[in-house]
Design an enzyme around this catalytic site. Structure first.
Site, PDB file in Angstrom:
ATOM      1  N   HIS A  56       0.843  -1.195   0.000  1.00 45.89           N
ATOM      2  CA  HIS A  56       0.000   0.000   0.000  1.00 45.89           C
ATOM      3  C   HIS A  56       0.883   1.251   0.000  1.00 45.89           C
ATOM      4  O   HIS A  56       2.026   1.212   0.464  1.00 45.89           O
ATOM      5  CB  HIS A  56      -0.905  -0.001   1.236  1.00 45.89           C
ATOM      6  CG  HIS A  56      -2.071  -0.932   1.145  1.00 45.89           C
ATOM      7  ND1 HIS A  56      -3.147  -0.893   2.000  1.00 45.89           N
ATOM      8  CD2 HIS A  56      -2.341  -1.943   0.275  1.00 45.89           C
ATOM      9  CE1 HIS A  56      -4.020  -1.831   1.671  1.00 45.89           C
ATOM     10  NE2 HIS A  56      -3.559  -2.492   0.630  1.00 45.89           N
ATOM     11  N   GLU A  58       0.812   3.887   1.798  1.00 49.59           N
ATOM     12  CA  GLU A  58       1.240   4.328   3.138  1.00 49.59           C
ATOM     13  C   GLU A  58       2.421   3.509   3.648  1.00 49.59           C
ATOM     14  O   GLU A  58       3.351   4.054   4.259  1.00 49.59           O
ATOM     15  CB  GLU A  58       0.104   4.173   4.155  1.00 49.59           C
ATOM     16  CG  GLU A  58      -1.156   4.935   3.856  1.00 49.59           C
ATOM     17  CD  GLU A  58      -2.186   4.065   3.127  1.00 49.59           C
ATOM     18  OE1 GLU A  58      -1.811   3.413   2.125  1.00 49.59           O
ATOM     19  OE2 GLU A  58      -3.353   4.053   3.543  1.00 49.59           O
TER      20      GLU A  58
END
Lengths: 146, 146
Positions: A56, A58
């Site tokens: 992801h 993040e």
């Protein structure tokens, strides 16, 4: 003097990353990490390309920022991300002790708020920045997938 | 024919990884991923060496196993990990749709059970395998840190 470095300014940079993901056929989520108005990480979702559910935006940004800083805690850093973090990313942000998280669109089904994931007590959260643009990109992506 | 491939057998391999982490001064957590009685990932915590809060044994094992399988879902796989997964790792395991998780020691303060993190409905969980050995390693590590 007026300040150009607003949350919207930085979210626009994260959105740029999300658009790059979109162009590649990746779920269009982008993230950046900022310290003292300097961008120290820019990433977008790469789960398809890497065949890796952990890729992801993040997660990559936490790793990149820690690498830049030479330490694993993201003190005085802000993460800008176009979509509300999931359990995994919120859990990683918890460990990072990041100072601030700003996200765009909410994720009513898999977001950390609904899932009840705990952030670090030191972390402030701002939501809904460029929400419409961030959500539109997701909507168009998933509509095309059907 | 008797079967040597028990949960204890594989947890012993994860414990071996945790001991390697201990020897390096890393928080002593080890993980392996098994499919059809074959170990396809072996990892231990590397948060200190990599300066990266995301470098938990489970996260690395998810990435390694997906890499081995050439696909991001860990169907028919079992993760053996010496310590109960945290929010981040449980969140990653959720996305991976892994079939089974076996853990050793519980983590009463930061484990996913206490934190309320959701696993995938397809995932079965077994806990307490070689619990004493797994917990002892953690206890000795943190006692030495004080």
């Amino acid at each position: 003097m007026e300040n150009i470095f607003t949350d919207e300014y930085f979210m626009r940079k994260a959105l740029f990353e999300a658009e790059t993901a979109f162009e590649k056929g990746e779920i269009p989520v982008g993230a950046i990490v900022v310290i003292d108005n300097k961008i120290i990480a820019r990433n977008h979702n790469l789960t398809e390309l890497l065949n890796d559910v952990t890729a992801h935006a993040e997660m990559q940004s936490i790793t990149s920022a820690a690498n830049y800083l030479g330490g694993k805690y993201l003190k005085d850093c802000t993460l800008y991300v176009t979509l509300e973090p999931c359990q995994m990313c919120a859990g990683a942000l918890y460990w990072s002790q990041i100072s601030k998280i700003v996200y765009g669109a909410s994720d009513e089904s898999r977001g950390y708020v609904k899932m009840g994931t705990q952030l670090h007590p030191k972390t402030k959260v701002v939501s809904g920045v460029l929400e419409k643009e961030c959500a539109l990109l997701m909507r168009v992506f998933f509509r095309a997938k059907r």
